[in-house]
Design a protein around this motif. Structure first.
Motif, PDB file in Angstrom:
ATOM      1  N   PRO A   1       0.804  -1.224   0.000  1.00  0.00           N
ATOM      2  CA  PRO A   1       0.000   0.000   0.000  1.00  0.00           C
ATOM      3  C   PRO A   1       0.839   1.278   0.000  1.00  0.00           C
ATOM      4  CG  PRO A   1      -0.964  -1.609   1.480  1.00  0.00           C
ATOM      5  CD  PRO A   1       0.358  -2.183   1.009  1.00  0.00           C
ATOM      6  N   ASP A   2       1.984   1.259   0.681  1.00  0.00           N
ATOM      7  CA  ASP A   2       2.858   2.443   0.730  1.00  0.00           C
ATOM      8  C   ASP A   2       3.390   2.844  -0.639  1.00  0.00           C
ATOM      9  OD1 ASP A   2       2.569   2.775   3.422  1.00  0.00           O
ATOM     10  OD2 ASP A   2       4.544   1.970   3.957  1.00  0.00           O
ATOM     11  N   HIS A   3       3.358   1.947  -1.613  1.00  0.00           N
ATOM     12  CA  HIS A   3       3.848   2.242  -2.958  1.00  0.00           C
ATOM     13  C   HIS A   3       2.826   2.973  -3.814  1.00  0.00           C
ATOM     14  CE1 HIS A   3       6.543  -1.610  -2.660  1.00  0.00           C
ATOM     15  NE2 HIS A   3       7.002  -0.623  -1.912  1.00  0.00           N
ATOM     16  N   PHE A   4       1.592   3.079  -3.344  1.00  0.00           N
ATOM     17  CA  PHE A   4       0.512   3.575  -4.188  1.00  0.00           C
ATOM     18  C   PHE A   4      -0.088   4.882  -3.699  1.00  0.00           C
ATOM     19  CE2 PHE A   4       0.722  -0.893  -5.150  1.00  0.00           C
ATOM     20  CZ  PHE A   4       0.480  -0.945  -6.505  1.00  0.00           C
ATOM     21  N   LEU A   5      -0.403   5.731  -4.664  1.00  0.00           N
ATOM     22  CA  LEU A   5      -1.257   6.890  -4.441  1.00  0.00           C
ATOM     23  C   LEU A   5      -2.626   6.524  -4.996  1.00  0.00           C
ATOM     24  CD1 LEU A   5       1.135   9.734  -5.646  1.00  0.00           C
ATOM     25  CD2 LEU A   5       0.599   9.094  -3.277  1.00  0.00           C
ATOM     26  N   VAL A   6      -3.665   6.990  -4.329  1.00  0.00           N
ATOM     27  CA  VAL A   6      -5.034   6.693  -4.729  1.00  0.00           C
ATOM     28  C   VAL A   6      -5.756   8.004  -5.001  1.00  0.00           C
ATOM     29  CG1 VAL A   6      -7.258   5.809  -3.883  1.00  0.00           C
ATOM     30  CG2 VAL A   6      -5.166   4.538  -3.450  1.00  0.00           C
ATOM     31  N   ALA A   7      -6.493   8.038  -6.117  1.00  0.00           N
ATOM     32  CA  ALA A   7      -7.391   9.166  -6.408  1.00  0.00           C
ATOM     33  C   ALA A   7      -8.774   8.729  -5.948  1.00  0.00           C
ATOM     34  CB  ALA A   7      -7.389   9.479  -7.901  1.00  0.00           C
ATOM     35  N   GLU A   8      -9.324   9.498  -5.026  1.00  0.00           N
ATOM     36  CA  GLU A   8     -10.626   9.154  -4.448  1.00  0.00           C
ATOM     37  C   GLU A   8     -11.585  10.311  -4.650  1.00  0.00           C
ATOM     38  OE1 GLU A   8     -11.711   6.860  -0.476  1.00  0.00           O
ATOM     39  OE2 GLU A   8     -10.935   8.873  -0.058  1.00  0.00           O
ATOM     40  N   LEU A   9     -12.748   9.994  -5.153  1.00  0.00           N
ATOM     41  CA  LEU A   9     -13.806  10.986  -5.351  1.00  0.00           C
ATOM     42  C   LEU A   9     -14.742  10.889  -4.159  1.00  0.00           C
ATOM     43  CD1 LEU A   9     -14.560  13.062  -7.456  1.00  0.00           C
ATOM     44  CD2 LEU A   9     -15.903  11.322  -8.620  1.00  0.00           C
ATOM     45  N   THR A  10     -14.844  11.984  -3.426  1.00  0.00           N
ATOM     46  CA  THR A  10     -15.699  11.999  -2.238  1.00  0.00           C
ATOM     47  C   THR A  10     -16.996  12.727  -2.554  1.00  0.00           C
ATOM     48  OG1 THR A  10     -14.739  14.053  -1.408  1.00  0.00           O
ATOM     49  CG2 THR A  10     -13.686  11.996  -0.725  1.00  0.00           C
TER      50      THR A  10
ATOM     51  N   GLY B   1     -20.864   8.743  -0.678  1.00  0.00           N
ATOM     52  CA  GLY B   1     -19.712   8.005  -0.174  1.00  0.00           C
ATOM     53  C   GLY B   1     -18.481   8.283  -1.012  1.00  0.00           C
ATOM     54  N   ASN B   2     -17.442   7.544  -0.739  1.00  0.00           N
ATOM     55  CA  ASN B   2     -16.170   7.729  -1.435  1.00  0.00           C
ATOM     56  C   ASN B   2     -15.987   6.627  -2.466  1.00  0.00           C
ATOM     57  OD1 ASN B   2     -15.926   9.726   0.433  1.00  0.00           O
ATOM     58  ND2 ASN B   2     -14.386   8.708   1.660  1.00  0.00           N
ATOM     59  N   ARG B   3     -15.348   6.988  -3.587  1.00  0.00           N
ATOM     60  CA  ARG B   3     -15.133   6.028  -4.671  1.00  0.00           C
ATOM     61  C   ARG B   3     -13.714   6.192  -5.203  1.00  0.00           C
ATOM     62  NH1 ARG B   3     -16.830   6.140 -10.594  1.00  0.00           N
ATOM     63  NH2 ARG B   3     -17.215   8.325 -10.192  1.00  0.00           N
ATOM     64  N   VAL B   4     -12.976   5.090  -5.288  1.00  0.00           N
ATOM     65  CA  VAL B   4     -11.628   5.092  -5.851  1.00  0.00           C
ATOM     66  C   VAL B   4     -11.752   5.204  -7.363  1.00  0.00           C
ATOM     67  CG1 VAL B   4      -9.546   3.713  -6.204  1.00  0.00           C
ATOM     68  CG2 VAL B   4     -10.622   3.791  -3.946  1.00  0.00           C
ATOM     69  N   VAL B   5     -11.113   6.245  -7.941  1.00  0.00           N
ATOM     70  CA  VAL B   5     -11.205   6.476  -9.382  1.00  0.00           C
ATOM     71  C   VAL B   5      -9.845   6.451 -10.077  1.00  0.00           C
ATOM     72  CG1 VAL B   5     -13.403   7.723  -9.258  1.00  0.00           C
ATOM     73  CG2 VAL B   5     -11.238   8.995  -9.095  1.00  0.00           C
ATOM     74  N   GLY B   6      -8.777   6.214  -9.323  1.00  0.00           N
ATOM     75  CA  GLY B   6      -7.465   6.161  -9.941  1.00  0.00           C
ATOM     76  C   GLY B   6      -6.400   5.705  -8.963  1.00  0.00           C
TER      77      GLY B   6
ATOM     78  N   VAL C   1      -7.763  13.672 -13.455  1.00  0.00           N
ATOM     79  CA  VAL C   1      -7.365  12.705 -12.434  1.00  0.00           C
ATOM     80  C   VAL C   1      -5.931  12.234 -12.665  1.00  0.00           C
ATOM     81  CG1 VAL C   1      -7.851  10.443 -11.402  1.00  0.00           C
ATOM     82  CG2 VAL C   1      -9.737  11.983 -11.999  1.00  0.00           C
ATOM     83  N   GLY C   2      -5.604  11.855 -13.897  1.00  0.00           N
ATOM     84  CA  GLY C   2      -4.246  11.412 -14.207  1.00  0.00           C
ATOM     85  C   GLY C   2      -3.221  12.497 -13.936  1.00  0.00           C
ATOM     86  N   ALA C   3      -3.541  13.721 -14.331  1.00  0.00           N
ATOM     87  CA  ALA C   3      -2.626  14.850 -14.087  1.00  0.00           C
ATOM     88  C   ALA C   3      -2.429  15.078 -12.595  1.00  0.00           C
ATOM     89  CB  ALA C   3      -3.160  16.107 -14.768  1.00  0.00           C
ATOM     90  N   ALA C   4      -3.506  14.947 -11.818  1.00  0.00           N
ATOM     91  CA  ALA C   4      -3.405  15.133 -10.362  1.00  0.00           C
ATOM     92  C   ALA C   4      -2.542  14.036  -9.733  1.00  0.00           C
ATOM     93  CB  ALA C   4      -4.798  15.138  -9.733  1.00  0.00           C
ATOM     94  N   LEU C   5      -2.710  12.808 -10.198  1.00  0.00           N
ATOM     95  CA  LEU C   5      -1.874  11.716  -9.688  1.00  0.00           C
ATOM     96  C   LEU C   5      -0.401  11.948 -10.031  1.00  0.00           C
ATOM     97  CD1 LEU C   5      -4.184   8.690 -10.502  1.00  0.00           C
ATOM     98  CD2 LEU C   5      -3.252   9.218  -8.237  1.00  0.00           C
ATOM     99  N   LEU C   6      -0.118  12.391 -11.251  1.00  0.00           N
ATOM    100  CA  LEU C   6       1.270  12.664 -11.640  1.00  0.00           C
ATOM    101  C   LEU C   6       1.869  13.802 -10.823  1.00  0.00           C
ATOM    102  CD1 LEU C   6       1.034  12.301 -15.517  1.00  0.00           C
ATOM    103  CD2 LEU C   6       2.258  10.799 -13.923  1.00  0.00           C
ATOM    104  N   ALA C   7       1.094  14.860 -10.612  1.00  0.00           N
ATOM    105  CA  ALA C   7       1.595  15.994  -9.819  1.00  0.00           C
ATOM    106  C   ALA C   7       1.915  15.548  -8.396  1.00  0.00           C
ATOM    107  CB  ALA C   7       0.570  17.129  -9.816  1.00  0.00           C
TER     108      ALA C   7
END
Length: 171
Positions: free
Chosen positions: A54-63, A67-72, A105-111
């Motif tokens: 889990p420490d290797h991953f960043l998660v994009a979550e839409l709140t 509820g919350n949903r993992v989108v990336g 979402v992809g741009a936010a994860l990269l940033a």
């Protein structure tokens, strides 16, 4: 962590063990032969293992109110576990839910990956992308990545030879 202005409620955060089933589902749904040289992920809730923590991953979550949903997600690691390479981090996987693609979402994860790599003391961030994945290549270029090398016909995916493109960005 990061927010995205055109996606109200998007948060980028570190993955948690409880994200495993959602990440496994998203990984299966986003897999395509133009974005992966490995076989389609098997059905089931397993995403993390001893090499993919889990420490290797960043998660994009839409709140939101429902509820919350993992989108990336994005995997960020030190690719060569030697002190001489401690200044390099590598993106080894990025997936974005088809329902929110093209909305930042992809741009936010990269940033956030670049910011996290800097916090870890990195000076450079690298990635590998299949030549057939033109949408991802454009995303990476917009985020400041440039081609450092091309491994011609490195993979054979569904009967087609595909180049593996090495890209990097200084931090």
């Amino acid at each position: 962590m990061s927010d995205v202005s055109d996606l109200s409620g998007l948060v980028i955060r570190k993955a948690r063990p409880a994200d495993e089933a959602a990440l496994a589902d998203l990984d299966r749904r986003t897999w395509a032969p133009d974005n992966s040289a490995v076989p389609r992920p098997a059905a089931g809730p397993h995403f993390f293992d001893r090499f993919h923590l889990p420490d290797h991953f960043l998660v994009a979550e839409l709140t939101g109110p429902e509820g919350n949903r993992v989108v990336g997600f994005l995997r960020l690691v030190q690719p060569v576990l030697q002190q001489s390479a401690a200044h390099v981090r590598q993106i080894q996987g990025l997936g974005v839910d088809h329902a929110v693609r093209g909305r930042g979402v992809g741009a936010a994860l990269l940033a956030e990956a670049c910011a996290e790599a800097r916090r870890q003391g990195a000076r450079k961030i690298t990635l590998r992308v299949l030549s057939s994945n033109t949408a991802a290549r454009r995303l990476y270029e917009r985020a400041g990545f440039h081609v450092e090398g091309v491994l011609r016909e490195e993979f054979r995916v569904e009967g087609v030879y595909v180049d593996d493109i090495l890209m990097a960005r200084r931090l």
